[in-house]
Scaffold this motif. Sequence first.
Motif, short mmCIF file in Angstrom:
data_model
loop_
_atom_site.label_atom_id
_atom_site.label_comp_id
_atom_site.label_asym_id
_atom_site.label_seq_id
_atom_site.Cartn_x
_atom_site.Cartn_y
_atom_site.Cartn_z
N GLY A 90 44.38 44.92 37.88
CA GLY A 90 43.95 43.71 38.55
C GLY A 90 44.17 43.81 40.05
N ASP A 91 43.30 43.14 40.81
CA ASP A 91 43.39 43.25 42.27
C ASP A 91 42.53 42.16 42.90
N LEU A 92 42.59 42.11 44.23
CA LEU A 92 41.71 41.27 45.02
C LEU A 92 40.51 42.12 45.44
N VAL A 93 39.32 41.63 45.17
CA VAL A 93 38.11 42.40 45.47
C VAL A 93 37.04 41.44 45.98
N GLN A 94 36.15 41.96 46.80
CA GLN A 94 35.05 41.14 47.30
C GLN A 94 33.96 41.00 46.26
N ALA A 95 33.23 39.92 46.36
CA ALA A 95 32.10 39.71 45.45
C ALA A 95 31.13 40.89 45.55
N GLY A 96 30.65 41.32 44.41
CA GLY A 96 29.78 42.48 44.35
C GLY A 96 30.51 43.77 44.10
N GLY A 97 31.82 43.74 44.20
CA GLY A 97 32.63 44.93 44.00
C GLY A 97 32.91 45.20 42.53
N SER A 98 33.74 46.23 42.32
CA SER A 98 34.06 46.67 40.96
C SER A 98 35.56 46.85 40.79
N LEU A 99 35.99 46.69 39.57
CA LEU A 99 37.37 46.97 39.17
C LEU A 99 37.35 47.54 37.77
N ARG A 100 38.37 48.35 37.46
CA ARG A 100 38.55 48.79 36.08
C ARG A 100 39.95 48.38 35.63
N LEU A 101 39.99 47.57 34.60
CA LEU A 101 41.25 47.18 34.00
C LEU A 101 41.60 48.15 32.88
N SER A 102 42.88 48.40 32.73
CA SER A 102 43.38 49.24 31.66
C SER A 102 44.40 48.48 30.85
N CYS A 103 44.47 48.80 29.58
CA CYS A 103 45.46 48.19 28.69
C CYS A 103 46.04 49.32 27.85
N ALA A 104 47.29 49.64 28.12
CA ALA A 104 47.97 50.71 27.40
C ALA A 104 48.74 50.12 26.22
N ALA A 105 48.55 50.72 25.05
CA ALA A 105 49.20 50.24 23.84
C ALA A 105 50.23 51.25 23.36
N SER A 106 51.32 50.74 22.85
CA SER A 106 52.33 51.62 22.25
C SER A 106 52.06 51.72 20.76
N GLY A 107 52.54 52.78 20.15
CA GLY A 107 52.36 52.95 18.72
C GLY A 107 51.39 54.08 18.41
N ARG A 108 51.39 54.51 17.15
CA ARG A 108 50.62 55.67 16.74
C ARG A 108 49.33 55.33 16.01
N THR A 109 49.07 54.04 15.81
CA THR A 109 47.91 53.64 15.02
C THR A 109 46.92 52.85 15.85
N PHE A 110 46.84 53.18 17.13
CA PHE A 110 45.97 52.43 18.04
C PHE A 110 44.53 52.40 17.54
N SER A 111 44.05 53.51 17.00
CA SER A 111 42.65 53.57 16.58
C SER A 111 42.36 52.62 15.42
N SER A 112 43.40 52.14 14.75
CA SER A 112 43.23 51.21 13.62
C SER A 112 43.15 49.75 14.05
N TYR A 113 43.24 49.50 15.32
CA TYR A 113 43.20 48.14 15.84
C TYR A 113 41.90 47.89 16.59
N ALA A 114 41.30 46.76 16.35
CA ALA A 114 40.23 46.28 17.21
C ALA A 114 40.88 45.65 18.44
N MET A 115 40.21 45.76 19.57
CA MET A 115 40.77 45.30 20.84
C MET A 115 39.84 44.29 21.51
N GLY A 116 40.43 43.45 22.30
CA GLY A 116 39.63 42.47 23.02
C GLY A 116 40.18 42.20 24.41
N TRP A 117 39.30 41.77 25.29
CA TRP A 117 39.69 41.29 26.61
C TRP A 117 39.35 39.81 26.70
N PHE A 118 40.32 39.04 27.15
CA PHE A 118 40.15 37.61 27.37
C PHE A 118 40.49 37.31 28.82
#
Length: 126
Positions: free
Chosen positions: A7-35
Amino acid sequence: QLVESGGDLVQAGGSLRLSCAASGRTFSSYAMGWFRQAPGKEREVVAAISWTGGWTGGNTRYADSVKGRFTISRDNAKNTVYLQMNSLKSEDTAVYYCAATRRVGPSWLDYEYDYWGQGTQVTVSS
């Protein structure tokens, strides 16, 4: 445990990439969402991706307000889900949260999610 970043401050028209790091060994078994939640507004779903069971890809779904501008993806080898946000608008300003569910997904309702991150602030200046 889910930890968002990017997350950051950005001007309109710009881009950002958010990341979400998960702990655990079964990450592929979870559906994920962004809210996201803007001041004075209810939390809303932005994008969701299904679990993949070890395969790459995943089915995705987007809110109409971000369709064509945002892309959700996941890297199971890194236990990370991403939200690429392009052509940002002032109305995208919010705290963004990632969430995980044991459902196949892509899940669209917040009560379907079992785990939540602490959130990362995105501010888009016009």
